[in-house]
Design a protein around this motif. Sequence first.
Motif, PDB file in Angstrom:
ATOM      1  N   ARG A  83       0.843  -1.181   0.000  1.00 35.64           N
ATOM      2  CA  ARG A  83       0.000   0.000   0.000  1.00 35.64           C
ATOM      3  C   ARG A  83       0.883   1.236   0.000  1.00 35.64           C
ATOM      4  O   ARG A  83       1.710   1.425   0.897  1.00 35.64           O
ATOM      5  N   LEU A  84       0.705   2.048  -1.013  1.00 40.81           N
ATOM      6  CA  LEU A  84       1.416   3.309  -1.109  1.00 40.81           C
ATOM      7  C   LEU A  84       0.570   4.425  -0.515  1.00 40.81           C
ATOM      8  O   LEU A  84      -0.664   4.406  -0.626  1.00 40.81           O
ATOM      9  N   SER A  85       1.246   5.391   0.089  1.00 43.75           N
ATOM     10  CA  SER A  85       0.577   6.555   0.642  1.00 43.75           C
ATOM     11  C   SER A  85       1.133   7.813   0.014  1.00 43.75           C
ATOM     12  O   SER A  85       2.298   7.854  -0.382  1.00 43.75           O
ATOM     13  N   CYS A  86       0.303   8.827  -0.052  1.00 44.25           N
ATOM     14  CA  CYS A  86       0.709  10.123  -0.596  1.00 44.25           C
ATOM     15  C   CYS A  86       0.170  11.197   0.339  1.00 44.25           C
ATOM     16  O   CYS A  86      -1.032  11.480   0.345  1.00 44.25           O
ATOM     17  N   ALA A  87       1.067  11.779   1.128  1.00 44.70           N
ATOM     18  CA  ALA A  87       0.673  12.807   2.082  1.00 44.70           C
ATOM     19  C   ALA A  87       0.759  14.179   1.425  1.00 44.70           C
ATOM     20  O   ALA A  87       1.789  14.525   0.830  1.00 44.70           O
ATOM     21  N   GLU A 113       8.567   5.521 -20.465  1.00 44.95           N
ATOM     22  CA  GLU A 113       7.913   6.770 -20.138  1.00 44.95           C
ATOM     23  C   GLU A 113       7.008   6.589 -18.911  1.00 44.95           C
ATOM     24  O   GLU A 113       6.581   5.473 -18.604  1.00 44.95           O
ATOM     25  N   ARG A 114       6.734   7.690 -18.272  1.00 43.81           N
ATOM     26  CA  ARG A 114       5.808   7.673 -17.142  1.00 43.81           C
ATOM     27  C   ARG A 114       4.413   7.319 -17.656  1.00 43.81           C
ATOM     28  O   ARG A 114       3.953   7.861 -18.655  1.00 43.81           O
ATOM     29  N   GLU A 115       3.746   6.418 -16.950  1.00 47.31           N
ATOM     30  CA  GLU A 115       2.438   5.983 -17.390  1.00 47.31           C
ATOM     31  C   GLU A 115       1.403   6.094 -16.280  1.00 47.31           C
ATOM     32  O   GLU A 115       1.725   5.970 -15.098  1.00 47.31           O
ATOM     33  N   PHE A 116       0.185   6.297 -16.704  1.00 39.74           N
ATOM     34  CA  PHE A 116      -0.940   6.416 -15.788  1.00 39.74           C
ATOM     35  C   PHE A 116      -1.240   5.090 -15.122  1.00 39.74           C
ATOM     36  O   PHE A 116      -1.190   4.037 -15.759  1.00 39.74           O
ATOM     37  N   VAL A 117      -1.569   5.159 -13.825  1.00 37.59           N
ATOM     38  CA  VAL A 117      -1.958   3.968 -13.078  1.00 37.59           C
ATOM     39  C   VAL A 117      -3.399   4.082 -12.594  1.00 37.59           C
ATOM     40  O   VAL A 117      -4.226   3.218 -12.875  1.00 37.59           O
ATOM     41  N   ALA A 118      -3.689   5.154 -11.861  1.00 40.14           N
ATOM     42  CA  ALA A 118      -5.035   5.296 -11.289  1.00 40.14           C
ATOM     43  C   ALA A 118      -5.297   6.755 -10.947  1.00 40.14           C
ATOM     44  O   ALA A 118      -4.352   7.527 -10.720  1.00 40.14           O
ATOM     45  N   ALA A 119      -6.574   7.114 -10.907  1.00 36.81           N
ATOM     46  CA  ALA A 119      -6.961   8.470 -10.535  1.00 36.81           C
ATOM     47  C   ALA A 119      -8.251   8.422  -9.729  1.00 36.81           C
ATOM     48  O   ALA A 119      -9.072   7.512  -9.905  1.00 36.81           O
ATOM     49  N   ILE A 120      -8.414   9.408  -8.871  1.00 37.46           N
ATOM     50  CA  ILE A 120      -9.609   9.490  -8.043  1.00 37.46           C
ATOM     51  C   ILE A 120     -10.055  10.944  -7.992  1.00 37.46           C
ATOM     52  O   ILE A 120      -9.232  11.854  -8.021  1.00 37.46           O
ATOM     53  N   ASP A 121     -11.372  11.144  -7.948  1.00 34.53           N
ATOM     54  CA  ASP A 121     -11.865  12.511  -7.936  1.00 34.53           C
ATOM     55  C   ASP A 121     -11.756  13.109  -6.535  1.00 34.53           C
ATOM     56  O   ASP A 121     -11.347  12.442  -5.581  1.00 34.53           O
ATOM     57  N   TRP A 122     -12.142  14.350  -6.391  1.00 33.00           N
ATOM     58  CA  TRP A 122     -11.939  15.072  -5.134  1.00 33.00           C
ATOM     59  C   TRP A 122     -12.682  14.437  -3.963  1.00 33.00           C
ATOM     60  O   TRP A 122     -12.220  14.473  -2.832  1.00 33.00           O
ATOM     61  N   SER A 123     -13.829  13.835  -4.262  1.00 30.41           N
ATOM     62  CA  SER A 123     -14.650  13.297  -3.177  1.00 30.41           C
ATOM     63  C   SER A 123     -14.333  11.847  -2.854  1.00 30.41           C
ATOM     64  O   SER A 123     -14.762  11.330  -1.816  1.00 30.41           O
ATOM     65  N   GLY A 124     -13.636  11.185  -3.757  1.00 34.57           N
ATOM     66  CA  GLY A 124     -13.377   9.762  -3.564  1.00 34.57           C
ATOM     67  C   GLY A 124     -14.465   8.875  -4.114  1.00 34.57           C
ATOM     68  O   GLY A 124     -14.400   7.652  -3.969  1.00 34.57           O
ATOM     69  N   SER A 125     -15.451   9.447  -4.780  1.00 39.81           N
ATOM     70  CA  SER A 125     -16.582   8.662  -5.258  1.00 39.81           C
ATOM     71  C   SER A 125     -16.370   8.093  -6.653  1.00 39.81           C
ATOM     72  O   SER A 125     -17.138   7.222  -7.086  1.00 39.81           O
ATOM     73  N   SER A 126     -15.370   8.561  -7.362  1.00 45.67           N
ATOM     74  CA  SER A 126     -15.123   8.104  -8.725  1.00 45.67           C
ATOM     75  C   SER A 126     -13.644   7.815  -8.917  1.00 45.67           C
ATOM     76  O   SER A 126     -12.797   8.634  -8.544  1.00 45.67           O
ATOM     77  N   PHE A 162      -6.541  20.021  -0.157  1.00 47.07           N
ATOM     78  CA  PHE A 162      -6.416  18.654  -0.669  1.00 47.07           C
ATOM     79  C   PHE A 162      -7.774  18.128  -1.117  1.00 47.07           C
ATOM     80  O   PHE A 162      -7.893  17.510  -2.185  1.00 47.07           O
ATOM     81  N   SER A 163      -8.806  18.364  -0.326  1.00 46.41           N
ATOM     82  CA  SER A 163     -10.121  17.798  -0.602  1.00 46.41           C
ATOM     83  C   SER A 163     -10.811  18.421  -1.804  1.00 46.41           C
ATOM     84  O   SER A 163     -11.879  17.963  -2.210  1.00 46.41           O
ATOM     85  N   SER A 164     -10.211  19.438  -2.407  1.00 44.12           N
ATOM     86  CA  SER A 164     -10.818  20.106  -3.564  1.00 44.12           C
ATOM     87  C   SER A 164     -10.304  19.581  -4.899  1.00 44.12           C
ATOM     88  O   SER A 164     -10.801  19.985  -5.950  1.00 44.12           O
ATOM     89  N   ASP A 199      -8.305   9.854   1.960  1.00 40.78           N
ATOM     90  CA  ASP A 199      -8.864  10.248   3.242  1.00 40.78           C
ATOM     91  C   ASP A 199      -8.698  11.760   3.330  1.00 40.78           C
ATOM     92  O   ASP A 199      -7.591  12.250   3.629  1.00 40.78           O
ATOM     93  N   ASN A 200      -9.755  12.488   3.052  1.00 43.13           N
ATOM     94  CA  ASN A 200      -9.646  13.943   3.021  1.00 43.13           C
ATOM     95  C   ASN A 200      -9.404  14.530   4.405  1.00 43.13           C
ATOM     96  O   ASN A 200      -8.838  15.623   4.524  1.00 43.13           O
ATOM     97  N   ALA A 201      -9.809  13.836   5.434  1.00 42.57           N
ATOM     98  CA  ALA A 201      -9.544  14.318   6.788  1.00 42.57           C
ATOM     99  C   ALA A 201      -8.051  14.216   7.130  1.00 42.57           C
ATOM    100  O   ALA A 201      -7.545  15.006   7.932  1.00 42.57           O
ATOM    101  N   GLU A 202      -7.370  13.259   6.501  1.00 40.52           N
ATOM    102  CA  GLU A 202      -5.947  13.053   6.752  1.00 40.52           C
ATOM    103  C   GLU A 202      -5.065  13.620   5.649  1.00 40.52           C
ATOM    104  O   GLU A 202      -3.836  13.477   5.704  1.00 40.52           O
ATOM    105  N   ASN A 203      -5.687  14.239   4.644  1.00 41.73           N
ATOM    106  CA  ASN A 203      -4.935  14.812   3.516  1.00 41.73           C
ATOM    107  C   ASN A 203      -4.008  13.782   2.872  1.00 41.73           C
ATOM    108  O   ASN A 203      -2.845  14.088   2.539  1.00 41.73           O
TER     109      ASN A 203
END
Length: 125
Positions: free
Chosen positions: A18-22, A43-56, A28-30, A72-76
Amino acid sequence: VQLQASGGGLVQAGGSLRLSCAHSGRSFSSYGMGWFRQAPGKEREFVAAIDWSGSSANYADSVKGRFSISRDNAENTAYLQMYRLKPEDTAVYYCARRRNSAYYTYSDTAAYEYWGQGTLVTVSS
């Protein structure tokens, strides 16, 4: 804004990490977040993306069903949970924060304004 990626390491094929990104600073939540990776000589390649709310979330075909992005928007903090790792997943993994623009798609590096320093994931066979 600073992004600090962590959690990389050496793991056997079939294992998990599990990778973390602080995220430092406010707002952060926006913003959407993304994970990219870069293997040696590639080359650098896309792995995954998530929207601001975490719903998509969206994933590269190569990791779909094995990786899960969350936040986790509370933990940034954003996360990348990786299961059933393969040797071809070996790379430096980077987290990034989206620009405040819808011009670029989530899989385009140009869509991201801030980048972390990267964390190395090595999967042995």
